[in-house]
Scaffold this active site. Structure first.
Site, PDB file in Angstrom:
ATOM      1  N   ALA A  26     -30.658  25.719  11.343  1.00 44.04           N
ATOM      2  CA  ALA A  26     -31.274  26.465  12.446  1.00 44.04           C
ATOM      3  C   ALA A  26     -30.408  26.386  13.701  1.00 44.04           C
ATOM      4  O   ALA A  26     -30.273  27.365  14.439  1.00 44.04           O
ATOM      5  CB  ALA A  26     -32.676  25.935  12.731  1.00 44.04           C
ATOM      6  N   GLY A  29     -27.648  28.687  13.056  1.00 40.92           N
ATOM      7  CA  GLY A  29     -28.218  30.035  13.022  1.00 40.92           C
ATOM      8  C   GLY A  29     -28.566  30.567  14.400  1.00 40.92           C
ATOM      9  O   GLY A  29     -28.393  31.745  14.687  1.00 40.92           O
ATOM     10  N   ASP A  30     -29.051  29.688  15.263  1.00 39.89           N
ATOM     11  CA  ASP A  30     -29.370  30.079  16.641  1.00 39.89           C
ATOM     12  C   ASP A  30     -28.121  30.606  17.335  1.00 39.89           C
ATOM     13  O   ASP A  30     -28.147  31.641  18.003  1.00 39.89           O
ATOM     14  CB  ASP A  30     -29.942  28.879  17.388  1.00 39.89           C
ATOM     15  CG  ASP A  30     -30.199  29.161  18.853  1.00 39.89           C
ATOM     16  OD1 ASP A  30     -31.032  30.038  19.144  1.00 39.89           O
ATOM     17  OD2 ASP A  30     -29.559  28.510  19.704  1.00 39.89           O
ATOM     18  N   CYS A  31     -27.018  29.904  17.160  1.00 41.21           N
ATOM     19  CA  CYS A  31     -25.740  30.301  17.764  1.00 41.21           C
ATOM     20  C   CYS A  31     -25.268  31.643  17.207  1.00 41.21           C
ATOM     21  O   CYS A  31     -24.884  32.544  17.962  1.00 41.21           O
ATOM     22  CB  CYS A  31     -24.716  29.212  17.514  1.00 41.21           C
ATOM     23  SG  CYS A  31     -23.057  29.632  18.052  1.00 41.21           S
TER      24      CYS A  31
END
Length: 153
Positions: A26, A29-31
């Site tokens: 996550a 994935g956020d980046c």
């Protein structure tokens, strides 16, 4: 031209779930999700405040939750990808203002989308591109602008 590859090359990982926990995926994935959002709004050129307003609108957990619901209602994800979502939804985290504002369910679903993005980035960038395109992130509008600018010079 050199613009064909715009994402950083991911490390070679055959089984991301065996090396990384859901929170790590996550985090990555956020980046990557934000990178897609920033790229999507890059052209036409805007001022920094407008860039930030547009990007913030699509990276908020409420927007991520709505986009995830679109993927699910369209039955777009494979069984493996839905399993990653379930795994990512169980990320435990301290209480944040975001979680309080949006509610735990919305926050957890947004985290599961970020987990999926991180997983696909490490495992299958081509599929990541397809998913992000389905979510409405252009993968070529900025490219078109760059190419047109280059041709006019």
């Amino acid at each position: 031209m050199g613009y064909e590859r715009w994402l950083p090359s991911p490390p070679k990982v055959q089984k991301p779930r065996s090396l990384f926990n859901a929170a790590s995926l996550a985090y990555v994935g956020d980046c990557i999700y934000e990178l897609y959002a920033r790229r999507h709004f890059l052209f036409p050129p805007l001022n920094i405040e407008e860039y930030n307003d547009r990007v913030t609108a699509v990276v908020r957990c409420e927007a991520q939750d709505a986009l995830l619901q679109k993927l699910l209602s369209d039955n777009y994800l494979s069984e493996e990808e839905r399993n990653v979502l379930r795994w990512g939804k169980n990320i435990g985290s301290a209480k944040t203002r975001t979680k309080k504002r949006a509610g735990a369910a919305v926050y957890n679903r947004a985290s599961s989308l970020e987990t999926l993005v991180g997983y696909l980035y490490l495992k299958n960038v081509k599929r990541l591109e397809e998913v992000m395109l389905k979510l409405g992130f252009s993968t070529d509008s900025s490219m078109q602008f760059i190419l047109e600018e280059a041709k006019s010079k």
